[in-house]
Write an enzyme that holds these catalytic residues in place. Structure first.
Site, PDB file in Angstrom:
ATOM      1  CD  GLU A 168      -3.046  -1.310   2.089  1.00  0.00           C
ATOM      2  OE1 GLU A 168      -2.690  -0.281   3.206  1.00  0.00           O
ATOM      3  OE2 GLU A 168      -3.851  -1.966   2.255  1.00  0.00           O
ATOM      4  CD  GLU A 355      -3.649  -5.904   3.513  1.00  0.00           C
ATOM      5  OE1 GLU A 355      -4.698  -5.246   3.933  1.00  0.00           O
ATOM      6  OE2 GLU A 355      -2.618  -5.912   3.563  1.00  0.00           O
TER       7      GLU A 355
END
Ligand code: IFM
Length: 447
Positions: A168, A355
């Site tokens: 991320e 995720e």
């Protein structure tokens, strides 16, 4: 409860669970160096209850039990991260032998149990010594990260099934350097713009290094949120468009096209590093797969209190949908749309949902945790994956976030994302109903 949806995935589709080092490991007295999260958490008002990752889920000691849970859940793979300061306490130079041995045990433990190791090099625990030199604001981080990648490649490379460089980059750059919500807590556009480019440069440099050391199956894990306008006003439409650029298009454009989005470049012009364009070939070093972390959508409007708006002066507008414990709207079609958009507009590479999951205020009652909402969340998001696959997206795997309840960064331990409940006082693990649903569904798939 998940069986009917899991049954519809192809036989070679990979199912896994994900965690990250700082959020679960603890075990910080083995020679591990300090990280930016240690001092950020120790600084008042940054983290709920000033909680930190010193003990967390004590995975450092309890990893055999946690790997057993993954195996008995029937998962194919485990997405974990290396803690950079555990391997290199100062970020570079001297190696911590105990740290090196810990990941040997962990990876060998996965292989012994038939679990594929899917490693992430950086999930936010930057060694403090590198932050002292400017961290992600310093261009030299590309070579520090590359040297760290080389250590991982040489020591563990032949045992890793899949490797991601950074988790991320939006969080590493914007959330941490413009919004100040994550470590190191900057609220500065120049800091953010530099981090936005240096994360990508470090990513590309590490990919070159890993590949030159013979490590394959390389990717980048990005987070995505469909950005919608909070109201009909042109200002809100513009705010959502800009947010989409900052959050979704920047990293994806950089890594797949060697181009950052024009609107964001213009908005950040005064702050980006000089001649950043010269690095774009490295930024877009070819990959083997893309990782998608998905939780919710965002709805935005422009903050009208701000006389000279800059990037980040957008305000979350909330929304009408049911929300998780994080206050995030549950919006499964956003996952389908994100996968379709990436495939249609950016890249034909294989994609993994690296995720997906939700936080809830779970409690153990008579030994059980009835997290029915989480079961429904998984079912609906898995269905969204199937829809994307039916429309041609080469989706190859799905990882539930997270195996264990864990340290949710600025939220401390107040938010529970696990499919296994953790009592932080006793460290007792209690599989929730969602874990049992995965177990039943994955075992039915195997026949
Ligand atoms: O816990 C985090 C994880 O570290 C990164 N992705 C989002 C999760 C939930 O907020």
């Amino acid at each position: 409860m998940l069986t009917s949806v899991l049954d519809r995935f192809p036989a070679d589709f990979e199912f896994g669970v994900a965690t990250a080092a700082y959020q679960i490991e603890g075990g910080q007295t083995d020679g591990r160096g300090p990280s930016i999260w240690d001092s950020f958490a120790a600084t008042g008002r940054n983290v709920v209850g000033k909680e930190d990752g010193r003990i967390a889920c004590d995975h450092y000691n309890r990893w055999p039990q946690d790997l057993d849970l993954i195996r008995s859940g029937g998962f194919d793979a485990y997405r974990f991260s290396f803690a950079w300061p555990r391997l290199l306490p100062d970020g570079k130079g001297a190696i911590n032998a105990k740290g090196l041995a810990f990941y040997d045990r962990l990876i060998d433990g996965m292989l012994e149990r038939g679990i594929k190791p899917n490693a992430t090099l950086y999930h936010w625990d930057l060694p403090s010594a590198l932050q002292d030199k400017g961290g992600w604001m310093n261009r030299d981080i590309a070579s520090w990260f590359s040297d760290y990648a080389q250590l991982v490649a040489n020591h563990y490379g032949d045992r890793l099934a899949q490797v991601a460089t950074i988790n991320e980059p939006w969080c590493v750059a914007f959330l941490s350097h413009r919004l100040g919500i994550h470590a190191p807590g900057y609220r500065d556009l120049r800091a953010a713009a530099r981090a936005m480019h240096h994360t990508m440069l470090a990513h590309g440099t590490a990919v070159q290094t890993l590949r030159s050391c013979g490590v394959g199956n390389l990717g980048l894990v990005m987070n995505f949120e469909p950005a919608e306008a909070g109201d009909q006003s042109p200002e809100s439409q513009q705010a959502a468009q800009l947010w989409d650029g900052l959050y979704n298009r920047w990293y994806l454009g950089g890594v797949t096209q060697g181009r950052y989005p024009e609107d964001v470049c213009q908005a950040l012009q005064a702050y980006l590093p000089e001649n950043y364009q010269d690095d774009m070939a490295v930024v877009s070093e070819p990959l083997d797969w893309l990782g998608v972390n998905y939780y919710t959508r965002g709805r935005w409007y422009q903050d009208r209190q701000v006389s000279a708006p800059d990037l980040g002066d957008v305000v979350a507008a909330g929304g009408p949908l049911a929300k998780t414990q994080m206050g995030w709207e549950i919006f499964p079609q956003g996952l389908r749309d994100t996968l379709l958009r990436i495939h249609r507009d950016y890249s034909k590479l294989p994609i993994y949902v690296t995720e997906n999951g939700m936080a809830w205020d779970d409690h153990v009652v008579d030994g059980a945790v009835h997290d029915d909402l989480r079961c429904a969340y998984f079912r609906e998001h898995l269905s969204a994956c199937l829809e994307a696959m039916a429309a041609g997206v080469p989706l190859k795997g799905y990882y539930a976030w997270s195996l264990l309840d864990n340290y949710e960064w600025a939220e401390g331990y107040s938010k529970r994302f696990g499919i296994v409940h953790v009592d932080y006082d006793s460290q007792v693990r209690s599989p929730k109903k969602s874990y049992l649903a995965w177990q039943a569904g994955l075992s039915a798939r195997r026949g």
